[in-house]
Scaffold this motif. Structure first.
Motif, short mmCIF file in Angstrom:
data_model
loop_
_atom_site.label_atom_id
_atom_site.label_comp_id
_atom_site.label_asym_id
_atom_site.label_seq_id
_atom_site.Cartn_x
_atom_site.Cartn_y
_atom_site.Cartn_z
N PHE A 4 0.78 -1.08 -0.01
CA PHE A 4 0.11 0.11 -0.12
C PHE A 4 0.73 1.19 -0.12
CE2 PHE A 4 -2.92 3.26 1.92
CZ PHE A 4 -4.21 3.18 0.68
N LYS A 5 0.69 1.72 -1.08
CA LYS A 5 1.84 3.35 -1.32
C LYS A 5 0.72 4.44 -0.81
CE LYS A 5 4.10 6.28 -4.76
NZ LYS A 5 5.28 5.86 -4.40
N ILE A 6 1.30 5.35 -0.10
CA ILE A 6 0.59 7.29 0.40
C ILE A 6 1.97 7.46 0.47
CG2 ILE A 6 -0.86 5.59 2.64
CD1 ILE A 6 1.94 6.41 4.44
N GLU A 7 0.94 8.54 -0.59
CA GLU A 7 1.75 10.09 -0.30
C GLU A 7 1.95 11.06 0.19
OE1 GLU A 7 2.62 10.43 -3.36
OE2 GLU A 7 1.63 7.50 -4.36
N THR A 8 1.45 10.32 1.32
CA THR A 8 1.75 11.74 2.80
C THR A 8 2.48 10.64 3.54
OG1 THR A 8 -0.56 10.17 3.65
CG2 THR A 8 -0.47 12.37 2.52
N GLU A 9 2.95 11.70 4.70
CA GLU A 9 4.54 11.17 5.81
C GLU A 9 3.51 9.75 6.40
OE1 GLU A 9 6.18 12.91 9.80
OE2 GLU A 9 4.59 14.11 9.08
N TYR A 10 2.05 9.88 6.69
CA TYR A 10 1.50 8.49 7.44
C TYR A 10 0.54 8.27 6.93
CZ TYR A 10 -0.83 12.25 10.65
OH TYR A 10 -1.19 12.89 11.28
N ILE A 11 -0.76 7.27 7.25
CA ILE A 11 -1.74 7.05 7.29
C ILE A 11 -2.24 6.48 8.23
CG2 ILE A 11 -1.75 4.91 5.71
CD1 ILE A 11 -4.18 5.12 5.31
N PRO A 12 -3.60 6.75 8.88
CA PRO A 12 -4.24 6.38 10.49
C PRO A 12 -4.53 4.85 10.63
CG PRO A 12 -5.25 8.11 9.87
CD PRO A 12 -4.34 8.21 9.33
N LEU A 13 -3.83 3.97 10.94
CA LEU A 13 -4.26 2.40 11.04
C LEU A 13 -5.61 2.53 10.91
CD1 LEU A 13 -3.47 0.17 11.82
CD2 LEU A 13 -3.45 0.32 14.19
N ILE A 14 -6.38 2.93 11.13
CA ILE A 14 -7.73 2.26 10.45
C ILE A 14 -8.05 2.63 9.71
CG2 ILE A 14 -8.96 2.27 13.64
CD1 ILE A 14 -10.54 5.49 12.24
N LEU A 46 -3.10 -1.80 19.93
CA LEU A 46 -4.58 -0.57 20.35
C LEU A 46 -4.81 1.02 19.94
CD1 LEU A 46 -4.15 -2.87 23.70
CD2 LEU A 46 -4.94 -3.51 21.75
N ARG A 47 -3.74 1.29 19.49
CA ARG A 47 -4.57 2.79 18.99
C ARG A 47 -4.83 2.62 18.17
NH1 ARG A 47 1.47 5.21 19.69
NH2 ARG A 47 2.27 2.73 18.96
N LYS A 48 -6.06 3.40 17.59
CA LYS A 48 -6.97 3.19 16.66
C LYS A 48 -6.47 4.20 16.07
CE LYS A 48 -10.84 2.56 19.56
NZ LYS A 48 -10.37 3.06 20.78
N ARG A 49 -5.48 5.80 16.01
CA ARG A 49 -5.21 6.28 15.68
C ARG A 49 -3.69 6.13 14.99
NH1 ARG A 49 -9.38 8.11 13.32
NH2 ARG A 49 -10.99 8.74 13.97
N PHE A 50 -2.64 4.94 15.53
CA PHE A 50 -0.97 4.88 15.42
C PHE A 50 -1.13 5.39 13.68
CE2 PHE A 50 2.07 1.92 13.67
CZ PHE A 50 2.40 2.47 14.61
N LYS A 51 -0.25 5.71 14.00
CA LYS A 51 0.41 7.12 12.08
C LYS A 51 1.47 5.61 12.20
CE LYS A 51 0.24 11.35 14.29
NZ LYS A 51 0.97 12.18 14.61
N VAL A 52 1.06 5.41 11.30
CA VAL A 52 1.11 4.26 9.73
C VAL A 52 2.57 4.56 8.75
CG1 VAL A 52 1.61 2.21 8.47
CG2 VAL A 52 -0.27 2.31 10.69
N ARG A 53 3.23 4.70 9.41
CA ARG A 53 4.19 5.46 7.93
C ARG A 53 4.75 4.54 7.08
NH1 ARG A 53 5.27 10.28 11.09
NH2 ARG A 53 5.10 10.17 12.83
#
Length: 68
Positions: A4-14, A46-53
């Motif tokens: 999964f390619k992201i164009e931003t710094e991170y994507i929230p886990l959910i 367990l963090r819903k807003r975990f920043k996936v980088r």
């Protein structure tokens, strides 16, 4: 494995779980994270807003997502 390619710094886990189609909606995504069913780099997350980088590996129900 899902790449999964992201164009931003991170994507929230959910958001990642929804974007890859592994869950149907945000409520389901929050529930599976809260129940300890999602692993990030081999650790229960367990963090819903975990920043996936980029470089992070997310595992859920036998699926692996590699964020690039």
């Amino acid at each position: 494995m899902i790449e999964f390619k992201i164009e931003t710094e991170y994507i929230p886990l959910i958001s990642l779980l929804k974007a890859t189609g592994l869950v149907e909606n945000g409520g389901e995504a929050q529930a599976v994270v809260s129940e300890g069913m999602v692993f990030c780099n081999g650790e229960v997350e367990l963090r819903k807003r975990f920043k996936v980088r980029p470089g992070t590996s997310v595992e859920f129900e036998g699926h692996t997502i590699k964020v690039i």
